[in-house]
Design a protein around this motif. Structure first.
Motif, PDB file in Angstrom:
ATOM      1  N   LEU A  25      56.714 -15.920 108.550  1.00 21.90           N
ATOM      2  CA  LEU A  25      55.850 -15.990 109.609  1.00 21.90           C
ATOM      3  C   LEU A  25      56.965 -16.204 111.179  1.00 21.90           C
ATOM      4  O   LEU A  25      56.798 -15.127 112.185  1.00 21.90           O
ATOM      5  N   GLY A  26      57.895 -16.664 110.944  1.00 24.94           N
ATOM      6  CA  GLY A  26      58.760 -16.457 112.257  1.00 24.94           C
ATOM      7  C   GLY A  26      59.391 -15.284 112.505  1.00 24.94           C
ATOM      8  O   GLY A  26      58.889 -14.144 113.705  1.00 24.94           O
ATOM      9  N   VAL A  27      59.775 -14.326 111.323  1.00 31.60           N
ATOM     10  CA  VAL A  27      60.058 -12.527 112.151  1.00 31.60           C
ATOM     11  C   VAL A  27      58.278 -12.157 112.369  1.00 31.60           C
ATOM     12  O   VAL A  27      58.605 -11.538 113.197  1.00 31.60           O
ATOM     13  N   SER A  77      76.621 -29.243 125.082  1.00 35.35           N
ATOM     14  CA  SER A  77      76.904 -27.372 125.690  1.00 35.35           C
ATOM     15  C   SER A  77      77.819 -27.018 125.065  1.00 35.35           C
ATOM     16  O   SER A  77      78.987 -27.244 124.502  1.00 35.35           O
ATOM     17  N   PRO A  78      77.801 -25.920 124.512  1.00 37.87           N
ATOM     18  CA  PRO A  78      76.992 -25.194 125.372  1.00 37.87           C
ATOM     19  C   PRO A  78      75.699 -25.522 124.670  1.00 37.87           C
ATOM     20  O   PRO A  78      75.317 -25.284 123.474  1.00 37.87           O
ATOM     21  N   LEU A  79      73.930 -25.198 124.916  1.00 34.63           N
ATOM     22  CA  LEU A  79      73.360 -25.271 124.300  1.00 34.63           C
ATOM     23  C   LEU A  79      72.735 -24.579 123.395  1.00 34.63           C
ATOM     24  O   LEU A  79      72.367 -25.105 121.867  1.00 34.63           O
ATOM     25  N   ASP A  80      73.390 -23.629 123.135  1.00 33.20           N
ATOM     26  CA  ASP A  80      72.880 -22.254 121.873  1.00 33.20           C
ATOM     27  C   ASP A  80      74.115 -22.211 120.839  1.00 33.20           C
ATOM     28  O   ASP A  80      74.415 -21.176 119.834  1.00 33.20           O
ATOM     29  N   LYS A  81      75.169 -23.730 120.854  1.00 34.39           N
ATOM     30  CA  LYS A  81      76.379 -23.506 119.838  1.00 34.39           C
ATOM     31  C   LYS A  81      75.672 -23.511 118.471  1.00 34.39           C
ATOM     32  O   LYS A  81      74.791 -24.227 118.214  1.00 34.39           O
ATOM     33  N   GLY A  82      75.897 -22.797 117.819  1.00 35.78           N
ATOM     34  CA  GLY A  82      75.551 -22.815 116.074  1.00 35.78           C
ATOM     35  C   GLY A  82      74.520 -22.530 115.733  1.00 35.78           C
ATOM     36  O   GLY A  82      74.060 -21.954 114.540  1.00 35.78           O
ATOM     37  N   ILE A  83      73.800 -21.667 116.991  1.00 38.53           N
ATOM     38  CA  ILE A  83      72.769 -21.090 116.764  1.00 38.53           C
ATOM     39  C   ILE A  83      72.871 -19.452 116.207  1.00 38.53           C
ATOM     40  O   ILE A  83      74.070 -18.694 116.973  1.00 38.53           O
ATOM     41  N   LEU A  84      72.414 -19.245 115.087  1.00 39.68           N
ATOM     42  CA  LEU A  84      72.858 -17.633 115.184  1.00 39.68           C
ATOM     43  C   LEU A  84      71.934 -16.656 114.994  1.00 39.68           C
ATOM     44  O   LEU A  84      70.819 -16.799 115.052  1.00 39.68           O
ATOM     45  N   LYS A  85      72.435 -15.548 116.053  1.00 41.20           N
ATOM     46  CA  LYS A  85      71.426 -14.387 117.305  1.00 41.20           C
ATOM     47  C   LYS A  85      71.000 -13.361 116.198  1.00 41.20           C
ATOM     48  O   LYS A  85      71.286 -12.640 115.936  1.00 41.20           O
ATOM     49  N   ASP A  86      69.691 -13.444 116.588  1.00 40.33           N
ATOM     50  CA  ASP A  86      68.568 -12.500 116.420  1.00 40.33           C
ATOM     51  C   ASP A  86      69.032 -11.496 114.935  1.00 40.33           C
ATOM     52  O   ASP A  86      69.763 -10.531 114.335  1.00 40.33           O
ATOM     53  N   ILE A  87      68.233 -12.483 113.438  1.00 37.22           N
ATOM     54  CA  ILE A  87      68.519 -12.164 112.932  1.00 37.22           C
ATOM     55  C   ILE A  87      66.967 -11.715 111.993  1.00 37.22           C
ATOM     56  O   ILE A  87      65.959 -12.707 112.057  1.00 37.22           O
ATOM     57  N   GLU A  88      66.636  -9.727 112.117  1.00 38.66           N
ATOM     58  CA  GLU A  88      65.409  -9.382 111.964  1.00 38.66           C
ATOM     59  C   GLU A  88      64.454 -10.082 113.710  1.00 38.66           C
ATOM     60  O   GLU A  88      63.334 -10.756 112.897  1.00 38.66           O
ATOM     61  N   GLY A  89      65.185 -10.267 114.136  1.00 38.83           N
ATOM     62  CA  GLY A  89      64.702 -11.001 115.853  1.00 38.83           C
ATOM     63  C   GLY A  89      64.931 -11.787 115.994  1.00 38.83           C
ATOM     64  O   GLY A  89      63.533 -12.516 116.928  1.00 38.83           O
ATOM     65  N   VAL A  90      65.165 -13.240 114.963  1.00 41.40           N
ATOM     66  CA  VAL A  90      64.910 -14.676 115.236  1.00 41.40           C
ATOM     67  C   VAL A  90      66.080 -15.430 115.243  1.00 41.40           C
ATOM     68  O   VAL A  90      66.976 -14.436 114.976  1.00 41.40           O
ATOM     69  N   ASP A  91      66.467 -16.367 115.827  1.00 38.62           N
ATOM     70  CA  ASP A  91      67.424 -17.305 115.446  1.00 38.62           C
ATOM     71  C   ASP A  91      67.201 -18.374 114.792  1.00 38.62           C
ATOM     72  O   ASP A  91      66.308 -18.034 114.622  1.00 38.62           O
ATOM     73  N   ASN A 126      63.566 -22.558 124.767  1.00 36.86           N
ATOM     74  CA  ASN A 126      64.416 -20.805 125.259  1.00 36.86           C
ATOM     75  C   ASN A 126      62.947 -19.917 124.344  1.00 36.86           C
ATOM     76  O   ASN A 126      63.262 -18.900 124.323  1.00 36.86           O
ATOM     77  N   TYR A 127      62.133 -20.410 124.212  1.00 38.13           N
ATOM     78  CA  TYR A 127      61.600 -20.749 122.944  1.00 38.13           C
ATOM     79  C   TYR A 127      59.999 -20.431 123.655  1.00 38.13           C
ATOM     80  O   TYR A 127      59.345 -21.134 123.837  1.00 38.13           O
ATOM     81  N   ASP A 128      59.659 -19.054 122.534  1.00 39.85           N
ATOM     82  CA  ASP A 128      58.385 -19.480 122.369  1.00 39.85           C
ATOM     83  C   ASP A 128      57.719 -20.365 120.705  1.00 39.85           C
ATOM     84  O   ASP A 128      56.008 -21.267 120.941  1.00 39.85           O
ATOM     85  N   TYR A 129      58.466 -20.412 120.227  1.00 43.39           N
ATOM     86  CA  TYR A 129      57.847 -21.330 119.394  1.00 43.39           C
ATOM     87  C   TYR A 129      59.466 -21.743 118.460  1.00 43.39           C
ATOM     88  O   TYR A 129      60.299 -20.927 118.165  1.00 43.39           O
ATOM     89  N   VAL A 130      59.553 -22.687 116.806  1.00 45.34           N
ATOM     90  CA  VAL A 130      60.354 -23.541 116.329  1.00 45.34           C
ATOM     91  C   VAL A 130      59.401 -23.990 115.319  1.00 45.34           C
ATOM     92  O   VAL A 130      58.327 -24.198 115.294  1.00 45.34           O
ATOM     93  N   LEU A 131      60.632 -23.229 114.309  1.00 36.27           N
ATOM     94  CA  LEU A 131      59.734 -23.147 112.825  1.00 36.27           C
ATOM     95  C   LEU A 131      60.550 -24.066 112.274  1.00 36.27           C
ATOM     96  O   LEU A 131      61.865 -23.533 112.033  1.00 36.27           O
TER      97      LEU A 131
END
Length: 275
Positions: A25-27, A77-91, A126-131
């Motif tokens: 659903l996320g991808v 801070s930073p707010l995106d710490k630990g978030i893995l970015k852009d895996i098949e278009g999702v974080d 920063n997102y439209d959806y969080v699953l």
């Protein structure tokens, strides 16, 4: 950016397709141009592994670390710490086995039901959806997910044991509404791993759909497929692994149905909560 919608993908029964649904659903939403964050709240790290992270225990920062910062009144801070970015278009906010001990520590934490909500409140802009992929239990981590969510999506197999557990889950959702999150809605039940050739599956699906307005059963049904079962091993979504198959087509239909429901809800303020 539009208001972010937070969806908990939950069922206390294991093996019903929660993680598979969260990934696909996320991808699928990302392929429609949405900015999507997936959150793994299961110490087994199924979501993390399903997105290609083979050794979650080697990660420096996971959801347990980020929630601990909230508990300690630290600065995210930073707010995106630990978030893995852009895996098949999702974080992705990953998890590992450390989340299990963190859940135990939550018992003695002030406002323990709201720790995840505090974290997501800081990053979801920063997102439209969080699953949120929930663990197969009704423990404190799942309560945190329900307290954080705008709605719940309930994957459910078309068999007796899976449907039997729905009453317990609905009771927990009702309790969360009364005590913690009165705005929580139910998007509906998503039937997964459906083998429509069997009379048992047909009768259970018919019985669920006959519940009428009391509990929405989504029109989309995810068919059983060996190809879908291979995805977690490959660390890919169904769109990357078998993009022209029947399961990919079903999840594309689910994306369209979820988007339509969300648009309908936004156009109908004060609409019912799906129960």
């Amino acid at each position: 950016m539009n208001k972010c919608k937070v969806v908990a993908v939950a069922n206390q029964k294991g093996g019903v397709g929660k993680t598979t649904t969260t990934v696909n659903l996320g991808v699928g939403l990302a392929q429609q141009g949405k900015k999507v964050l997936l959150v793994d709240t299961d110490p087994q790290s199924s979501l993390t592994v399903s997105l290609g992270i083979k050794n979650p225990d080697d990660l420096n920062t996971t959801i347990s670390d980020l929630m601990q910062v909230v508990v300690d009144n630290g600065n995210l801070s930073p707010l995106d710490k630990g978030i893995l970015k852009d895996i098949e278009g999702v974080d992705l906010v990953p998890s590992n086995i450390g989340l299990s001990s963190f859940e135990v520590s939550l018992v003695n934490t002030m406002s323990r039901e709201f720790v995840l909500r505090s974290y997501l409140g800081a990053v979801k802009r920063n997102y439209d959806y969080v699953l949120i992929d929930c663990m197969p239990s009704l423990g404190m981590l799942t309560i945190n997910a329900l307290a954080s969510a705008d709605s719940v999506l309930i994957p459910c197999q078309a068999n007796y044991l899976s449907t039997k557990g729905l009453k317990l889950l609905m009771g927990s959702i009702a309790k969360v509404r009364r005590q913690i999150n009165p705005e929580l809605k139910i998007d509906g039940i998503l039937l997964t791993m459906v083998d429509s050739r069997t009379n048992n599956a047909k009768s259970i699906i018919a019985a669920l759909r006959q519940t009428g307005s009391n509990l929405r059963v989504l029109n989309t049904e995810i068919p059983f497929s060996v190809r879908a079962a291979e995805c977690s091993v490959e660390g890919k979504s169904i769109f990357a692994h078998d993009g022209k198959g029947k399961v990919a087509a079903a999840y594309t239909a689910l994306v369209e149905e979820v988007s339509t429901l969300e648009q309908r809800n936004r156009n109908r303020p004060g609409a019912d909560r799906g129960l």
